[in-house]
Structures are given as C-alpha cells and as structure tokens.
Design a protein around this motif. Sequence first.
Motif, PDB file in Angstrom:
ATOM      1  N   PRO C  51      17.215   8.411 -21.831  1.00 26.14           N
ATOM      2  CA  PRO C  51      16.862   8.884 -20.531  1.00 26.14           C
ATOM      3  C   PRO C  51      15.589   8.129 -19.625  1.00 26.14           C
ATOM      4  O   PRO C  51      14.884   7.361 -20.510  1.00 26.14           O
ATOM      5  CB  PRO C  51      16.611  10.265 -20.854  1.00 26.14           C
ATOM      6  CG  PRO C  51      17.136  10.595 -22.281  1.00 26.14           C
ATOM      7  CD  PRO C  51      17.091   9.234 -22.939  1.00 26.14           C
ATOM      8  N   ASN C  52      15.407   8.578 -18.440  1.00 22.67           N
ATOM      9  CA  ASN C  52      14.500   8.007 -17.737  1.00 22.67           C
ATOM     10  C   ASN C  52      13.118   8.219 -18.558  1.00 22.67           C
ATOM     11  O   ASN C  52      12.950   9.571 -18.824  1.00 22.67           O
ATOM     12  CB  ASN C  52      14.331   8.213 -16.393  1.00 22.67           C
ATOM     13  CG  ASN C  52      15.421   7.810 -15.467  1.00 22.67           C
ATOM     14  OD1 ASN C  52      16.366   8.327 -15.086  1.00 22.67           O
ATOM     15  ND2 ASN C  52      15.207   6.546 -15.391  1.00 22.67           N
ATOM     16  N   GLY C  53      12.324   7.411 -18.491  1.00 26.82           N
ATOM     17  CA  GLY C  53      10.799   7.564 -19.257  1.00 26.82           C
ATOM     18  C   GLY C  53      10.828   7.989 -20.664  1.00 26.82           C
ATOM     19  O   GLY C  53       9.976   8.106 -21.428  1.00 26.82           O
ATOM     20  N   ALA C  54      12.105   7.250 -21.305  1.00 26.58           N
ATOM     21  CA  ALA C  54      12.122   7.624 -22.592  1.00 26.58           C
ATOM     22  C   ALA C  54      11.079   6.510 -23.644  1.00 26.58           C
ATOM     23  O   ALA C  54      10.708   6.812 -24.502  1.00 26.58           O
ATOM     24  CB  ALA C  54      13.577   7.142 -23.171  1.00 26.58           C
ATOM     25  N   GLY C  55      10.886   5.461 -23.017  1.00 25.67           N
ATOM     26  CA  GLY C  55       9.883   4.354 -23.350  1.00 25.67           C
ATOM     27  C   GLY C  55      10.479   3.031 -23.682  1.00 25.67           C
ATOM     28  O   GLY C  55       9.987   2.294 -24.445  1.00 25.67           O
ATOM     29  N   LYS C  56      11.621   2.744 -22.913  1.00 19.24           N
ATOM     30  CA  LYS C  56      12.319   1.803 -23.384  1.00 19.24           C
ATOM     31  C   LYS C  56      11.730   0.204 -22.816  1.00 19.24           C
ATOM     32  O   LYS C  56      11.272  -0.467 -23.474  1.00 19.24           O
ATOM     33  CB  LYS C  56      13.909   1.610 -22.390  1.00 19.24           C
ATOM     34  CG  LYS C  56      14.515   2.843 -22.979  1.00 19.24           C
ATOM     35  CD  LYS C  56      15.866   2.940 -22.150  1.00 19.24           C
ATOM     36  CE  LYS C  56      15.791   3.310 -20.786  1.00 19.24           C
ATOM     37  NZ  LYS C  56      15.448   4.448 -20.427  1.00 19.24           N
ATOM     38  N   THR C  57      11.317   0.560 -21.470  1.00 18.95           N
ATOM     39  CA  THR C  57      10.537  -0.747 -20.848  1.00 18.95           C
ATOM     40  C   THR C  57       9.207  -0.832 -21.729  1.00 18.95           C
ATOM     41  O   THR C  57       8.600  -2.085 -22.121  1.00 18.95           O
ATOM     42  CB  THR C  57      10.099  -0.312 -19.574  1.00 18.95           C
ATOM     43  OG1 THR C  57      11.363  -0.358 -18.778  1.00 18.95           O
ATOM     44  CG2 THR C  57       9.252  -1.601 -18.856  1.00 18.95           C
ATOM     45  N   THR C  58       8.498   0.298 -22.014  1.00 17.00           N
ATOM     46  CA  THR C  58       7.054   0.238 -22.817  1.00 17.00           C
ATOM     47  C   THR C  58       7.642  -0.465 -23.987  1.00 17.00           C
ATOM     48  O   THR C  58       6.841  -1.411 -24.586  1.00 17.00           O
ATOM     49  CB  THR C  58       6.700   1.727 -23.253  1.00 17.00           C
ATOM     50  OG1 THR C  58       6.400   2.257 -22.031  1.00 17.00           O
ATOM     51  CG2 THR C  58       5.528   1.556 -23.968  1.00 17.00           C
ATOM     52  N   PHE C  59       8.704  -0.406 -24.651  1.00 14.60           N
ATOM     53  CA  PHE C  59       8.973  -0.965 -25.861  1.00 14.60           C
ATOM     54  C   PHE C  59       9.221  -2.540 -25.595  1.00 14.60           C
ATOM     55  O   PHE C  59       8.580  -3.271 -26.455  1.00 14.60           O
ATOM     56  CB  PHE C  59      10.442  -0.471 -26.277  1.00 14.60           C
ATOM     57  CG  PHE C  59      10.974  -1.317 -27.529  1.00 14.60           C
ATOM     58  CD1 PHE C  59      10.114  -0.934 -28.892  1.00 14.60           C
ATOM     59  CD2 PHE C  59      11.935  -2.141 -27.512  1.00 14.60           C
ATOM     60  CE1 PHE C  59      10.961  -1.815 -29.901  1.00 14.60           C
ATOM     61  CE2 PHE C  59      12.322  -2.635 -28.863  1.00 14.60           C
ATOM     62  CZ  PHE C  59      11.775  -2.602 -29.887  1.00 14.60           C
ATOM     63  N   PHE C 103      12.510  -8.427 -15.953  1.00 18.52           N
ATOM     64  CA  PHE C 103      11.829  -7.010 -15.418  1.00 18.52           C
ATOM     65  C   PHE C 103      12.493  -6.213 -14.770  1.00 18.52           C
ATOM     66  O   PHE C 103      13.503  -6.517 -13.934  1.00 18.52           O
ATOM     67  CB  PHE C 103      10.501  -7.653 -14.375  1.00 18.52           C
ATOM     68  CG  PHE C 103       9.526  -8.196 -15.285  1.00 18.52           C
ATOM     69  CD1 PHE C 103       8.455  -7.971 -16.237  1.00 18.52           C
ATOM     70  CD2 PHE C 103       9.591  -9.629 -15.249  1.00 18.52           C
ATOM     71  CE1 PHE C 103       7.745  -8.427 -16.822  1.00 18.52           C
ATOM     72  CE2 PHE C 103       8.829 -10.516 -16.081  1.00 18.52           C
ATOM     73  CZ  PHE C 103       7.715  -9.934 -16.754  1.00 18.52           C
ATOM     74  N   GLN C 104      12.308  -4.923 -15.058  1.00 14.38           N
ATOM     75  CA  GLN C 104      13.248  -3.825 -14.312  1.00 14.38           C
ATOM     76  C   GLN C 104      12.864  -3.971 -12.775  1.00 14.38           C
ATOM     77  O   GLN C 104      13.868  -3.859 -12.214  1.00 14.38           O
ATOM     78  CB  GLN C 104      12.454  -2.244 -14.757  1.00 14.38           C
ATOM     79  CG  GLN C 104      13.317  -1.168 -14.415  1.00 14.38           C
ATOM     80  CD  GLN C 104      12.813  -0.162 -15.188  1.00 14.38           C
ATOM     81  OE1 GLN C 104      12.161   0.069 -15.846  1.00 14.38           O
ATOM     82  NE2 GLN C 104      13.398   1.076 -14.690  1.00 14.38           N
ATOM     83  N   ASN C 105      11.588  -3.960 -12.638  1.00 14.96           N
ATOM     84  CA  ASN C 105      11.593  -3.946 -11.320  1.00 14.96           C
ATOM     85  C   ASN C 105      11.134  -5.474 -10.745  1.00 14.96           C
ATOM     86  O   ASN C 105       9.845  -6.075 -11.077  1.00 14.96           O
ATOM     87  CB  ASN C 105      10.029  -3.129 -10.817  1.00 14.96           C
ATOM     88  CG  ASN C 105       9.021  -3.408 -11.620  1.00 14.96           C
ATOM     89  OD1 ASN C 105       9.242  -3.876 -12.794  1.00 14.96           O
ATOM     90  ND2 ASN C 105       7.817  -2.960 -11.329  1.00 14.96           N
TER      91      ASN C 105
HETATM   92  N1  LIG Z   1       0.508   1.360 -18.688  1.00 17.55           N
HETATM   93  C1  LIG Z   1       0.911   2.972 -18.806  1.00 17.55           C
HETATM   94  N2  LIG Z   1      -0.161   3.628 -18.749  1.00 17.55           N
HETATM   95  C2  LIG Z   1       0.056   4.995 -19.091  1.00 17.55           C
HETATM   96  N3  LIG Z   1       1.473   5.588 -19.307  1.00 17.55           N
HETATM   97  C3  LIG Z   1       2.528   4.758 -19.274  1.00 17.55           C
HETATM   98  C4  LIG Z   1       2.096   3.204 -18.999  1.00 17.55           C
HETATM   99  N4  LIG Z   1       3.294   2.598 -19.021  1.00 17.55           N
HETATM  100  C5  LIG Z   1       4.390   3.668 -19.343  1.00 17.55           C
HETATM  101  N5  LIG Z   1       3.801   4.801 -19.372  1.00 17.55           N
HETATM  102  C6  LIG Z   1       4.506   5.968 -19.766  1.00 17.55           C
HETATM  103  O1  LIG Z   1       5.241   5.823 -20.861  1.00 17.55           O
HETATM  104  C7  LIG Z   1       6.517   6.479 -20.574  1.00 17.55           C
HETATM  105  C8  LIG Z   1       7.341   5.755 -20.883  1.00 17.55           C
HETATM  106  O2  LIG Z   1       7.809   4.791 -19.555  1.00 17.55           O
HETATM  107  P1  LIG Z   1       8.900   3.648 -19.601  1.00 17.55           P
HETATM  108  O3  LIG Z   1       8.515   3.051 -18.649  1.00 17.55           O
HETATM  109  O4  LIG Z   1       8.758   2.777 -20.875  1.00 17.55           O
HETATM  110  O5  LIG Z   1      10.319   4.496 -19.766  1.00 17.55           O
HETATM  111  P2  LIG Z   1      11.690   3.912 -19.531  1.00 17.55           P
HETATM  112  O6  LIG Z   1      12.526   4.242 -20.435  1.00 17.55           O
HETATM  113  O7  LIG Z   1      11.747   2.299 -19.183  1.00 17.55           O
HETATM  114  O8  LIG Z   1      12.329   4.643 -18.376  1.00 17.55           O
HETATM  115  P3  LIG Z   1      13.307   4.216 -17.119  1.00 17.55           P
HETATM  116  O9  LIG Z   1      14.567   4.235 -17.539  1.00 17.55           O
HETATM  117  O10 LIG Z   1      12.877   4.913 -15.986  1.00 17.55           O
HETATM  118  O11 LIG Z   1      12.951   2.766 -16.857  1.00 17.55           O
HETATM  119  C9  LIG Z   1       6.467   7.231 -19.384  1.00 17.55           C
HETATM  120  O12 LIG Z   1       6.162   8.624 -19.463  1.00 17.55           O
HETATM  121  C10 LIG Z   1       5.294   6.356 -18.629  1.00 17.55           C
HETATM  122  O13 LIG Z   1       4.643   7.048 -17.663  1.00 17.55           O
END
Ligand SMILES: Nc1ncnc2c1ncn2[C@@H]1O[C@H](COP(=O)(O)OP(=O)(O)OP(=O)(O)O)[C@@H](O)[C@H]1O
Lengths: 407, 300, 275
Positions: C51-59, C103-105
């Motif tokens: 789901p959105n915000g799961a942390g995928k991009t962070t990974f 990149f996603q964006n």
């Molecule tokens: N640099 C940062 N500083 C603080 N919080 C962050 C940072 N980067 C990501 N987050 C938080 O980490 C969490 C995961 O974000 P992420 O972008 O990885 O989600 P995602 O799975 O890629 O979502 P989406 O499907 O919307 O792209 C979110 O709550 C986001 O706000």
Amino acid sequence: MSRANILRYLKQALVASLWLSFLTLPIMVIRVDTVEQTVTWRWMHLAYMAGGSFVLALIWYIMMERRDLSQAKRELETVERDSALMRFLSDPRFARPLMAFGLLVAVAFPWFFSLYQTNILISALIYVVLGLGLNITVGLAGLLDLGYVAFYAVGAYTYALLNHHFHLGFWAVLPLGAVMGAFFGILLGFPVLRLRGDYLAIVTLGFGQIVRLVLENWGSFSYGPSGISNIDRPGLFGISYSVEQATTYMYYIMVVLVLLTIFVTARLKDSRIGRAWLALREDEIACQAMGIDNTRAKLMAFSLGATLAALMGVVFAAKTTFINPASFTFMESAMILAIVVLGGMGSVLGVILGAFLLMLLPEYLRAFSEYRMLIFGATMVLVMVFRPEGLVRAKRKVYKINVEAAG
Amino acid sequence: MEYFLQLFFGGLSRGSVYALIALGYTMVYGIIELINFAHGEIYMIGAFMGLIVAGLLTSLGWPALSVLAIALVISVLYSAAYGYTVEKIAYKPLRNAPRLAPLISAIGMSILLQNYIMLAQTPDFLPFPRLIPELAFMERFSNYLGTSDMFIIVTSFVVMVALTLFIKFTRMGKAMRATAQNRKMAMLVGVNVDQVISVTFIIGSSLAAVGGVLIGAHVGQINFAIGFLAGIKAFTAAVLGGIGSIPGAMLGGLVLGWAESFATGYISSDYEDVFAFLLLVVILIFRPAGLLGKQRAQKV
Amino acid sequence: MAQEMTNQNAAQAVQPVLSVRNVGMNFGGLRALSEVNLDVLPGEVVALIGPNGAGKTTFFNCITGIYTPSEGEVTAYPKNGKPKRINGMRTNLVCELGMARTFQNIRLFPSMTALENVMIGRHCRTKTGILGAVLRGPGTRREEQEVVDKSFEMLTKVGLEKLANEYSRNLPYGAQRRLEIARALATEPFLLLLDEPAAGMNPQETEELKQMVIRIREEFKVSVLLIEHDMKMVMSLSDRIYVMEYGRIISTGTPKEVSEDPQVIRAYLGEDSDA
Ligand SMILES: Nc1ncnc2c1ncn2[C@@H]1O[C@H](COP(=O)(O)OP(=O)(O)OP(=O)(O)O)[C@@H](O)[C@H]1O
Ligand SMILES: [Mg+2]
C-alpha cells in the motif's frame, strides 16, 4: 494592442509610479545635516522619480504580460526555437567570416587606437576571462560562487609577493598562479561542495570576505590596506621597453589568453565533463544516481573557475603594477556574476558579450559611470525576471548519430 | 568582573539587533526558502529613514525621546513598504523559477538599493543625532551598561515578545506557520499564500527597521554600506539558530553577539568581522541545520 | 512455512545478484523499514508491492545509497566480480557497480535532450578527463561517438528514437518514464530497479511497457526489481513477489501464492473486509 489594454497599462503604471514616488520621497528629496542642523529639500528629484518610474512601470507591465504569454506558449511548443539573430550567428557561413573579422580587429586594435583605449580594452578582456571562468562554476555546473574574487586575489598576491620578495618574473609566476588557484579552489571547495545551492553561495561569500579581511589585517604578510606597489610588468626576453609598448604587449598577452580560455571552455562544455556539469545543475540526485561522482564534478568546475580567476589575478597585478585588498571586494564578485547572468549562464558567446557590454558601456558613456553599480543590480533583477537565459541562450551541441553503428 | 559585564551587555545589545534582523531572514526562508539577500539593505534604509526623520524633527527643536519614537514609527512604516515592494518586484515573478534565480535577483536588488541610497544621499558616513538621552538612574551601571545599550535590549525584547504572541495567537500567525510547514497544503485549506508572503516581508522589514534606527542612534553614524555586513552577520545568526525557526533566530542573534563581543574583548579586535565570517562558514559546513535543529534526510 | 523453505533453498542453490538481510530504516521516530529480507536471482523479475507509504521507495533509496540503512546488510553480486557490501556506499558507486534505478517522481534532466539524458548514463562507463576533453584527440572522439551511438541504441530499445533531439521536459509522460529506463540501461546494469514505471500510463501503454521489460530482460540479461501498483502487470510479469506493509515484508512467493495469502488480502482490502 487594443485601446482598453493601453488604458489599463497606463493606469497600472500611474499607480506604480505614485507608489514608488511616495516610497522614495524622503530619501530622494530630503537631505539632512545633523551637525549644522540644516535640511535641504530637493523637490526636482521627486519629479524625475515620478516621470522615470512611470515610464519604467509602463515598460514593466507590458513586458510582464508578454512574458506570461510566451511562457504559456512555450509550454505547448515542443521544439525550442532560436531567435533570428542566433540562427544567423550560428550558421557557419556567417559565423566563420565574422569570427575572422573579429580577430582581425582585435589584432589591429592597438595600432589604431590610443593607449587609453587599449588599457580599457585590456580590462574588459580580463573580465571576459573572469566571466568565462565563473561561467564554468555558475553557468555550467550551477554552483553559485559569491567569493569568486578571492581566487582573483590569490593570483594577484601570488605574483605580487613572489615578485616583491624573490623578483620572480611574470612568466614564471603565471603557471604558478594557476596552480595556486586550482589548489585554493580544491582546498575551499572540498568542505563546502556538499552544501545545497543557496548555502553554498553564502559559504563562498564568507570565504571571499575572510580572504579579503585577512589581506587587510595581516600586515606583515600582505602589507595590509596599503598594498604592494612596483610590481614588475611582464618581461620580454630581458628587453626593456616603454610604458606604451608595455601596454601593447600586455594587450596581446590578454588576447592570447582570451582565445585560449574560449577554446578551453567551449571544448569542455561539449564534452563528457560538460554534460556531467549540466546534469549536476539540473538534478543533483538523479545525476549521482546515474553514476556521476558529484563531488568530483563539482570540484573540477570549482577549481577550474578558480584557476582562471587566479590566472587573471597575475595578469591584473602585472598590468596595474600595484594591488591592494580594495580591488577584491564582494562588489567585484557581484560584477562578474552580473556579466555571467546578463550574457547568459552557460553560454560562452553570451558571457563575452556581457563582459564587453558591462565593462565598456560605463567607460564610454561617462554619464553612466556613476550609475554603474546601480545598473548592474537592476540588470541582475531584470534578466532574472524577463530573460533568465540571458542575452544569448546557451547553445547545445547537436550530436550526429552514426545510424549504421546504432543499427 | 566589570570588564566581563561590559562585554556581556555589549554582546547582549549587539546580539539583540542581530536577532531583530535575523528574524526577517528566518521568516522569509521558512516560507519561500529564499535567502533574502536584500534584507540587510532594508535595515540600512530603516536607519536612513530614522536619520532623516530625526534630522527634520531635531532641526525643529523637538525633544529627543519623542523624536526617537516618531523616527521609529515612520522608519518602520517605510521599511515595511520597501520590503513589500522588493518582494513584488524581485521575487514574486520568480515563484516558479529554478532555485538560483530568486537568489541572483535578490543579490541584484541588494546592490540596487545600496547604490540608490548612495546616489540619493551620500557615499560618506552621516552623523546620527543623539536620540537616546543619558538617564539619571542608569548612572550607577554606567561602567558596564550604557543607556543606549539598555534601550536596545529592552526595545528588542518587547518587539520579540510581541512577534511571538502574534505568530502564536493571531489568524495570520497561524496561516504563516501553516505555509511554512507545507505551502501546497496551506493553499489547499484556503490560506492566501501570496498574502502570507507579503505579510512576512512586511513584518521582517519592520523588525529590521527597528534595529536600524536603534543602531544608528547607538553608534552615532551610518552610511549606505552598513546593511551588507549587518545582513551577513544576521544571516549567520539565523543559521546558527536553525534557519526557519523564530526562537532559533533570537537565540542565534544573542549567541553571535556574545561570541563577537567576547572574542574581540579577550582575543583581538583586529579580526572582529573575521570571527563572524568564520563562525558562518564553520556552522554552515558542520551544522547546516543550526545548533538546535536536527539534520534531516532529503526526501527523494 | 513450506513455501519459505523452498524459496530459501532456491536462493542458496543459485547465487543471487542482490541479497538484503534484516534491513531497517528510521527517520527520527518513524520506523520506515524493519527486518526486510529480500533476494533477487539472476535473470529474475521480482516485484515489490504494498500500500501507499509502505516503505517501498525508501527501500530503493536504502539499497542505492541515497539513504544509509539504520541496520542490516545489503550485498550486491556483480557479474564477474567479488560480492560487495553496499549499505551506505555512495550512490554513484552503486550505479557504477551495476545497479541502476528510475524514480517514482520522474527525475530527468529537463533542459537536456532525450539523447543527452541517456548519454549521462554512459558517463560511468567512459573516461575522458579535462585534458582529453580539451585536446579532443582521436581516442576522445572515438569514445564520444561511441557514447552517442550507444545512447541512441538505448533510445531505440525503448522506442524513443524519433524523439532523440527533443528536450526531455517536452516529452509526453509515458515517454519520460521510458526515457528514464533507457538512461538506466545505458549504465550497463546487472540489476534494474524500477520505481512505479507504469504510474500514470493507460492500459495500452502499460501493456507495451510490460513487453518492453520482457524484451530488455532477455536481451541485456538483466535482473529487474520492480515497484508497481498495477496488479495486472505485476502478476503477469514477475517471477516472484514481495509484499510490504508498514515497512515489513508480510508475504513472499510466486504471484499465485501471494495473491492467495490471507495476510495480503487483508493488507490490501483492509481489516473490515473479512467481516
Ligand atoms: N526522508 C524522509 N524523512 C522522513 N520520512 C520519510 C522520508 N522518506 C520517506 N519517509 C516516510 O517513510 C514512509 C514510507 O515512504 P515511501 O515513500 O517509502 O512509501 P512507498 O511505499 O514508496 O509509497 P508509495 O506507494 O506512495 O510510493 C512514509 O511514511 C514517508 O513519509
Ligand atoms: Mg514510492
């Protein structure tokens, strides 16, 4: 332009000029002398201000509307189009003869013009190189360096001190000055280059100020505010020559250095390195994610700019035979920045034009010279608002694709 | 001890003025992420307006304290108008431009304003009338705290308390905080962002003008170039406290004031300005988020 | 349980190209990732969904050096080189090693042409320095031409050859996404990391994208790690799927296994759905 439009512009301009007159009234009109307790009223200034600001505001509003229209249009258009002038200039059939003619004029100049004119032109040429150097840092790599003049000072003091203490000649110090510039560029660049754009600008400003303040205060090293005089002019195989000949000699040295700088920057701009700089300017994170070592690319741009500045510092010291810290203030950095901004960030031709315009116009239009810095400041604002690409939009190389190989 | 107290209060009054100017930098940066390079010039214009009003009124024979009050009010109004206009001309058209564009425009504005004052007034230093009288009850502190220092400290304190209350409790204050946190969101919930930006410039400029008049009266002379150095030092203060943070700017101002005061008092006065610049460079390189701020990873 | 065993066996039998062990990431108080384990095998297409915000991009950011993971190990196995621990390694070195991302964006270089964008990808595989660039000898010229030709070839692979000389900011959205892929491919990666490549595309474009990814994998022998919300694409394209929720991997397996996992169904449809 319809009548309703014209009326609207006039009204807007009237309001703006009333506002600006009100705003500037005390400072333009009143002059107090708190010692003698007298007040001078200069009402004529108000009239100038009102009239002048009305005209300027009118132009402002008309240009603003055109700007917004063309911005909207540009978003729809897919291909960037050059102006007629640019197409003319970039067509080799015209560009080649034009360049040859320019070179001819440059070479013949000192024979047809006075010593005074040649001296002015030398100064302008120094600013061409300074502008091209800063153009690498700011225009190509997007690193706003507000302490650029510090490297100019490094070059100047390198020559002045070595000449003063050890009687080293111009030609010996010229490469040494370049090395010192590169060295200081890397030294200062290393800690600051990971900072974000606007912080980088302020840190470099800080460094520039520190260098100047140290030169001013460390008297035993730099001879303080009074500076160093009697610096030798460039030597010519030990032949002695008059001041006039020295100027002509200096002039030709500058012509060669300018040509060299143009060659180097133009080549770099269209190379692997230049592309990396552009990418860096556009998006640092994407740039690094694509395998470019940001720090390295930044250091290269920063220290290359510094090298050119230091080179010019050596020339400047040899030309004026006297230097002091007052030549290396922030305003000097701002002036060079104005040249780059007006000419067009990233454009070699633009920066050359910018340097000539900003350095020669105030010299020849004496009435202007008092307003020189005022105009520089206004130029920076206006260019940013109305023509951020500057006089000449940076031209990008068109790549020939080898279709067979690409298959 | 007396020497220490003298440096302490000197640093406090100096720092209060840095804080007043730093607030303008920090508020603007908080909202549009721009280093308002022309802010130091607004401070300088504030000082000039003060000088002009004071010169007019003293030549008419008004008493010093009422002259000071009126000079402060008019200078604040005018500087606010300048700040507002500068934003409209040099920054508003660049809202969507690349990041360096407004900064370059700001530098241009700063040069423009400096030279405008220089040409319209004079390149020389102008003596500023003595608007702050020696108060009798201050006599016993006079060894380490002059009346004008005391005036600066008290006035700045009052102004900063007023600002804090404004930001905390008024509608506009809330809108400003919302915009600083997230401009897009603020716009979505109906905040008029353009208005917020204008108000920010107006408040910042007013505070700088207070600083300008106080310093003019304290130092006794001004010229067109005083804004540059004061501006950079105030910006240092803003970064020191964590740019974007209002209490940070106040704290940063004081820290810088004391640092300068003690460094020049105990080490050497030759390098007074070098200390400030060194501090600026060191802070930006090693703690760009400021003394209190936390380093945050940029979202990608 | 049995599924996990088979997966682990598979992972041990073949050396992976990327292995992630117990990675965690904190932002201040926020725990964006915790105990993430993930492997990508040679030639595989692996999807990371959630789901959105799961942390995928962070990974992605953690394994490409944009963030340094707070804990855990990330190891890359380049084609013919030693295994390398890459957590906290500089982003450009990760790319040079052979892991390239999108990149996603979208993050293209807006005022460079499509071709130049891809040429940037060639940077780390070429070596002209300042001196070479200024002198522009035959070696430099040859390298330059090679860069141009290779880059154009990449554009052809993603179907953008006609738009080579357009500024990337003027390209349509779908084309920009494909351009990012071409730019990443130009770095000669062994692992391609795609962050929501189909976002904003219509079904037809998505289908074309899918075919393109399949072709690219075949032709360049590259593994793909894919973040994507379009389930149709994920299900038909990936060999294995990892599902992430609140920064944890809650399920992994083949598309079929994952789509039948009650945990996954709950995560996607919410708590109320089983009531
Ligand atoms: N640099 C940062 N500083 C603080 N919080 C962050 C940072 N980067 C990501 N987050 C938080 O980490 C969490 C995961 O974000 P992420 O972008 O990885 O989600 P995602 O799975 O890629 O979502 P989406 O499907 O919307 O792209 C979110 O709550 C986001 O706000
Ligand atoms: Mg994401």
